[in-house]
Design an enzyme around this catalytic site. Sequence first.
Site, PDB file in Angstrom:
ATOM      1  CD  GLU A  64      -2.831   1.369   0.414  1.00 59.47           C
ATOM      2  OE1 GLU A  64      -2.388   1.648  -0.710  1.00 59.47           O
ATOM      3  OE2 GLU A  64      -4.041   1.420   0.693  1.00 59.47           O
ATOM      4  CG  ASP A  65      -0.932   4.918  -1.264  1.00 63.30           C
ATOM      5  OD1 ASP A  65      -1.581   4.341  -0.365  1.00 63.30           O
ATOM      6  OD2 ASP A  65      -1.473   5.745  -2.044  1.00 63.30           O
ATOM      7  CG  ASP A 113      -4.957   9.351   6.434  1.00 68.69           C
ATOM      8  OD1 ASP A 113      -4.682   9.804   7.547  1.00 68.69           O
ATOM      9  OD2 ASP A 113      -5.691   9.966   5.624  1.00 68.69           O
ATOM     10  CG  PHE A 126      -2.717  15.700   0.911  1.00 69.55           C
ATOM     11  CD1 PHE A 126      -3.607  14.644   1.102  1.00 69.55           C
ATOM     12  CD2 PHE A 126      -2.340  16.026  -0.383  1.00 69.55           C
ATOM     13  CE1 PHE A 126      -4.111  13.934   0.021  1.00 69.55           C
ATOM     14  CE2 PHE A 126      -2.847  15.320  -1.469  1.00 69.55           C
ATOM     15  CZ  PHE A 126      -3.733  14.276  -1.262  1.00 69.55           C
ATOM     16  NE  ARG A 167      -2.302   8.321  -9.509  1.00 64.65           N
ATOM     17  CZ  ARG A 167      -2.996   8.096  -8.396  1.00 64.65           C
ATOM     18  NH1 ARG A 167      -2.390   7.681  -7.323  1.00 64.65           N
ATOM     19  NH2 ARG A 167      -4.303   8.289  -8.383  1.00 64.65           N
TER      20      ARG A 167
HETATM   21  P1  5GP Z   1      -6.981   5.424   4.872  1.00 62.88           P
HETATM   22  O1  5GP Z   1      -8.054   4.474   4.470  1.00 62.88           O
HETATM   23  O2  5GP Z   1      -5.873   4.790   5.686  1.00 62.88           O
HETATM   24  O3  5GP Z   1      -7.536   6.668   5.546  1.00 62.88           O
HETATM   25  O4  5GP Z   1      -6.359   6.031   3.573  1.00 62.88           O
HETATM   26  C1  5GP Z   1      -5.766   5.270   2.639  1.00 62.88           C
HETATM   27  C2  5GP Z   1      -5.655   5.974   1.307  1.00 62.88           C
HETATM   28  O5  5GP Z   1      -5.864   7.393   1.377  1.00 62.88           O
HETATM   29  C3  5GP Z   1      -4.247   5.811   0.827  1.00 62.88           C
HETATM   30  O6  5GP Z   1      -4.109   4.590   0.159  1.00 62.88           O
HETATM   31  C4  5GP Z   1      -4.081   7.014  -0.072  1.00 62.88           C
HETATM   32  O7  5GP Z   1      -4.520   6.712  -1.377  1.00 62.88           O
HETATM   33  C5  5GP Z   1      -4.968   8.079   0.532  1.00 62.88           C
HETATM   34  N1  5GP Z   1      -4.160   9.016   1.343  1.00 62.88           N
HETATM   35  C6  5GP Z   1      -4.085   9.096   2.692  1.00 62.88           C
HETATM   36  N2  5GP Z   1      -3.233  10.068   3.083  1.00 62.88           N
HETATM   37  C7  5GP Z   1      -2.761  10.631   1.937  1.00 62.88           C
HETATM   38  C8  5GP Z   1      -1.825  11.686   1.658  1.00 62.88           C
HETATM   39  O8  5GP Z   1      -1.224  12.328   2.521  1.00 62.88           O
HETATM   40  N3  5GP Z   1      -1.597  11.944   0.334  1.00 62.88           N
HETATM   41  C9  5GP Z   1      -2.216  11.280  -0.680  1.00 62.88           C
HETATM   42  N4  5GP Z   1      -1.902  11.627  -1.920  1.00 62.88           N
HETATM   43  N5  5GP Z   1      -3.102  10.273  -0.453  1.00 62.88           N
HETATM   44  C10 5GP Z   1      -3.361   9.961   0.838  1.00 62.88           C
END
Ligand code: 5GP
Length: 176
Positions: A100-101, A104, A154, A167
Site C-alpha cells: 500500500e502507499d 492514514d 497531505f 504520481r
Molecule cells: P486510509 O483508508 O488509511 O484513511 O487512507 C488510505 C488511502 O488514502 C491511501 O491509500 C491514499 O490513497 C490516501 N491518502 C491518505 N493520506 C494521503 C496523503 O497524505 N496523500 C495522498 N496523496 N493520499 C493519501
Amino acid sequence: MEIKLEDLKVLYSEEQLQTRIKELGQELNTFYKGEEVIAICVLKGAVVFAVDLVRHLDMPLKMEFIRLSSYGSSTTTSGKVNAVDIKLPDLNGKNVLIIEDIVDTGLTAKFLVDFINMNFHVKTLKFCSLLDKKITRKVDIEPDYYCFEVDDKFVVGYGLDYDGLYRNLPYIGYKE
Ligand code: 5GP
C-alpha cells in the site's frame, strides 16, 4: 487546497526512498526465506512503490492488482472504502503481502485485511506500506512493515496523487 508543483517541498528524497526500499526488501527476503509470495498492489497509489520493492525480492513472486478508493479528488478521506476492483485468485495457503502507499485513518488497511481473512485461509498475511501516518489513525491497525512515518500533512509523489497529479515524482513532497 490547491497544490502546484512549484509549492512542493521535499519530505523524502529519491535517494532516501530507494535506500530504505532496498533495506525493506532485505527484511522481507529474510522473513519469507525463499517461500512463494503473492504480492497484492493496491492501485493506483502503491504502484510506483510496488514495482521498485518487488525488484529487491528474491523469492518466487506473483503480483496482483486491486483497486479501492476512499479519497475521490479531495485531500481528506471520505471515511468509506469502496471496492472498485477486488478480483483475486485463490489465496488459501499462500503467503500474502499487501503493498500500500500510505496508511492514514487505517480504514483501507482494515477493510483489506478483513476482506482477505473473511474469504481465505492464508498461510501468512503481511501489510507493507510505504508511509505510515500514525497520528491520523481512526481504527486499530498497524502496518507490519513500512518505510517512513509522516505526520499529519497531505503528501504527494512517488505514486501518491493530488487530483490524479504528481504520481510520477521520484520523491515524496508536501505543500507547506
Ligand atoms: P486510509 O483508508 O488509511 O484513511 O487512507 C488510505 C488511502 O488514502 C491511501 O491509500 C491514499 O490513497 C490516501 N491518502 C491518505 N493520506 C494521503 C496523503 O497524505 N496523500 C495522498 N496523496 N493520499 C493519501
